[in-house]
Design an enzyme around this catalytic site. Structure first.
Site, mmCIF file in Angstrom:
data_model
loop_
_atom_site.group_PDB
_atom_site.id
_atom_site.type_symbol
_atom_site.label_atom_id
_atom_site.label_comp_id
_atom_site.label_asym_id
_atom_site.label_seq_id
_atom_site.Cartn_x
_atom_site.Cartn_y
_atom_site.Cartn_z
ATOM 1 C CE LYS A 27 -19.304 -18.947 13.885
ATOM 2 N NZ LYS A 27 -18.921 -20.101 14.558
ATOM 3 C CD GLN A 51 -22.198 -18.482 17.387
ATOM 4 O OE1 GLN A 51 -23.375 -19.011 17.260
ATOM 5 N NE2 GLN A 51 -21.018 -19.063 17.236
ATOM 6 C CG ASP A 74 -18.776 -11.399 16.557
ATOM 7 O OD1 ASP A 74 -19.427 -11.908 15.812
ATOM 8 O OD2 ASP A 74 -17.823 -11.925 17.153
ATOM 9 C CB CYS A 88 -12.545 -19.345 20.017
ATOM 10 S SG CYS A 88 -12.034 -20.526 19.060
ATOM 11 C CG HIS A 126 -14.982 -16.139 19.022
ATOM 12 N ND1 HIS A 126 -13.971 -15.905 18.317
ATOM 13 C CD2 HIS A 126 -15.578 -17.536 18.761
ATOM 14 C CE1 HIS A 126 -13.613 -17.170 17.755
ATOM 15 N NE2 HIS A 126 -14.741 -18.011 18.085
HETATM 16 C C1 LIG Z 1 -19.142 -14.696 18.597
HETATM 17 C C2 LIG Z 1 -18.208 -15.292 17.244
HETATM 18 N N1 LIG Z 1 -17.448 -14.385 16.649
HETATM 19 C C3 LIG Z 1 -16.599 -14.633 15.612
HETATM 20 C C4 LIG Z 1 -16.412 -16.003 15.254
HETATM 21 C C5 LIG Z 1 -15.455 -16.215 14.206
HETATM 22 O O1 LIG Z 1 -16.132 -16.804 12.895
HETATM 23 P P1 LIG Z 1 -15.295 -17.356 11.795
HETATM 24 O O2 LIG Z 1 -14.470 -18.537 12.444
HETATM 25 O O3 LIG Z 1 -16.458 -17.946 10.973
HETATM 26 O O4 LIG Z 1 -14.477 -16.185 11.279
HETATM 27 C C6 LIG Z 1 -17.302 -16.842 16.016
HETATM 28 C C7 LIG Z 1 -17.167 -18.341 15.456
HETATM 29 O O5 LIG Z 1 -17.209 -19.264 16.337
HETATM 30 C C8 LIG Z 1 -17.981 -16.632 16.861
HETATM 31 O O6 LIG Z 1 -18.877 -17.478 17.471
#
Ligand SMILES: Cc1ncc(COP(=O)(O)O)c(C=O)c1O
Lengths: 428, 150
Positions: free
Chosen positions: A248, A225, A222, A386, A145
């Site tokens: 999430k 998900q 990370d 993203c 992401h």
């Molecule tokens: C794999 C992954 N990393 C990071 C993020 C960023 O999360 P947040 O927007 O809650 O900071 C997301 C959110 O879409 C994600 O799916």
């Protein structure tokens, strides 16, 4: 177990009275915990398939936040009065709940942040700033992401370091055979997504962490998900850092968690300066507070932490393997049905997947798919998620993405499939 | 579902399938790219002027049905128009798709562009429809930087 599900269930079956196999996980019961499902969207029952973007909130989470503001509210760590002590206790209880959820060793290894994005930036700007120098390398993967790309790019650029990328194959699996060779004596950190939001790929992070550790390189995971789909134990994974977002996993927005191993956190410089992160301040010198407070400058999102704890307790109140099995059935049912449509191209067919289904339709742009599905009361995501490098890999500008939660039903999947057929009709 | 039919009118679907002027102009006087970062629409527009008149116009790229049909219809309508007429249609079109004015009162001027009136019911799709027009407008203004809708 999956044979007890009637995959041909008529779409017109009355939702609430739908019979479910006894002893099996029942999404219809769970849905009653989520007030959002009481409303109709465009005159139709809500089919919410955008869970990878954010999940809905059960009543217990809404109640916990509302009770806190209505009955328990105060600032924390500062007051001698009753409410402040009570709020502080609730906030620190929330930290304990998270610790237990991730199975961290120490409460102080849990730092409350705004979300995964902030957790990654925090580590890039503290651990990264301290440890990454000119000529050094940070290793990420091709399915990250943007949140796990840009913060590293920023610090690498500043320090004259380089960002290296583990490639993926045409299914969305990382080319693991290349991973170890990419670790050099200049690699300062490996940062990996646990579950890909764009493709659903579940990375074998435990093995990858062990590989990196053999070379003495710490690993950031990370988990934005992953925690809502698979059991996560940070001690078992042995990751050095782990990030997650509350929104999430059925919790509030604006709250997330950074887990870090105690020794690493203690060595790191603070992220932001301000109140709460200090022990003493003079104009000449400041003594920083201990972890986790060193990283929690200013009044934190107290209600968010309390709401997150309520969400995690709610989530853990279920049999996680049953939830996962149900999500797996949804993914399987959707995948099989979409495979049967000639115009569909599935994007992301990794060996192990979480319940994320990205696809494109021949000659129909995802944005148009999204609009038409929305008219059917079906919420999906259309776009690059993203993860533009992932889209570039597959040579497409965007995908349509359906992502499932345990509160989704087989009927939701059927509605999706039905609506995709009507997209094709419009564009025939 | 009537709104859907209003949005995806036959003429829009046709132009999406068989876009007109969907090619590069090698001798263009102005070339400008337009992006919609949200959904990845991405086009390059080519304009050839003869004094104050748009002599030829072409475009390349990819995007959703609304943006592609909009680019296609725009290109065929603007060919042979004077710059100031193009600018006038730009503001008229923008007002129609954002629901600011009633298309019924401008039927003649709008011609085939009236097909985009249904976009007004889909606020998130307005940028798709206006991207080609913003880019064309930017090109006529001599802008060099890419146009984005964010
Ligand atoms: C794999 C992954 N990393 C990071 C993020 C960023 O999360 P947040 O927007 O809650 O900071 C997301 C959110 O879409 C994600 O799916």
């Amino acid at each position: 177990m999956s044979t007890t599900w009637n995959e041909a269930t008529s779409m017109t079956a009355s939702p609430i009275t739908e019979q479910h196999p006894p002893g099996d996980f029942d999404p219809w019961r769970v849905r009653e915990d989520f007030p959002i499902f009481r409303q109709r969207i465009r005159g139709k029952p809500l089919v919410y398939l955008d869970n990878a973007a954010s999940t809905h909130k059960p009543q217990v989470v809404i109640d916990a936040v509302s009770r806190f503001y209505g009955e328990e509210y105060s600032n924390i760590h500062r007051g001698v009065h009753y409410l402040s002590q009570q709020a502080t206790d609730l906030y620190e209880d929330a930290r304990r709940t998270v610790r237990q959820f991730l199975n961290a060793k120490h409460d102080e290894e849990i730092i409350f942040v705004r979300g995964t994005t902030e957790a990654i930036n925090l580590v890039a700007q503290t651990f990264g700033r301290m440890n990454i120098g000119e000529g050094d390398e940070v290793l990420i993967s091709a399915i990250e992401h943007h949140a796990n790309i840009v913060p590293w790019q920023m610090i690498c650029k500043e320090k004259g370091a380089s960002l290296k990328v583990i490639p993926m194959d045409q299914h969305g699996d990382l080319k693991l055979e290349q991973f170890e060779a990419m670790i050099t004596d200049r690699t300062r950190l490996v940062s990996l997504v646990h579950v890909s939001n764009a493709l659903g790929t579940v990375n074998p992070v435990k093995e990858m962490i062990a590989t990196a550790h053999r070379h003495g390189v710490p690993v950031f995971i990370d988990g934005a998900q992953s925690v809502q789909h698979l059991p996560v134990d940070v001690q078992d994974l042995d990751c050095d850092f782990f990030a997650m977002s509350g929104h999430k996993i059925y919790g509030p927005t604006g709250i997330g968690v950074l887990y870090g191993k105690k020794a690493l956190l203690e060595d790191m410089p603070p992220y932001q300066g301000g109140g709460d992160m200090i022990l003493s301040v003079t104009f000449e010198h400041t003594v920083y507070n201990d972890i986790p407070y060193k990283f929690e400058a200013g009044t934190p999102n107290i209600a968010g932490a309390i709401g997150l704890a309520a969400a995690l307790k709610y989530f853990q109140g279920h049999d996680i393997t049953a939830l996962a099995a149900h999500e797996e059935r949804l993914l399987h049912h959707a995948t099989e049905n979409l495979r049967n449509i000639d115009e569909v191209r599935l994007i992301g067919t990794a060996k192990q997947k979480a319940s994320v289904l990205s696809f494109t339709l021949c000659a129909v742009h995802p944005h148009d798919i999204g609009t038409i599905l929305d008219q059917h009361g079906i919420a999906i995501r259309a776009g690059h998620h993203c993860a533009q490098p992932v889209m570039q890999h597959f040579g497409i500008p965007a995908t349509a993405r359906a992502s499932f939660s345990f509160y989704n039903t087989m009927e939701d999947v059927d509605a999706l499939v039905h609506a995709i057929h009507s997209v094709l009709e419009v564009f025939s | 579902m009537d709104e859907l039919r209003d949005l995806y009118q036959e003429i829009i679907l046709d132009h999406n399938k068989n876009p007109q002027n969907f090619h590069k102009l090698v001798d263009a006087d102005f070339t400008l790219e337009g992006f919609n970062p949200l959904c990845g629409d991405h086009y390059t527009f080519y304009l050839k002027l003869d004094g104050e008149t748009i002599e030829d116009i072409g475009f390349e790229g990819s995007g959703c049905a609304i943006s592609k049909a909009s680019a296609s219809l725009m290109s065929s309508i603007l060919k042979g128009k004077r710059k100031e007429e193009a600018e006038h249609l730009f503001s008229l079109f923008t007002d129609i798709v954002t629901g600011k004015i009633d298309p019924a009162e401008h039927i003649e001027e709008l011609g085939k562009l009236a097909a985009f009136a249904g976009v007004a019911d889909f606020p998130v799709r307005v940028k798709c429809a206006t991207l080609p027009w913003h880019t064309m407008h930017g090109a006529l203004q001599g802008k060099q930087d890419n146009i984005t809708t964010e």
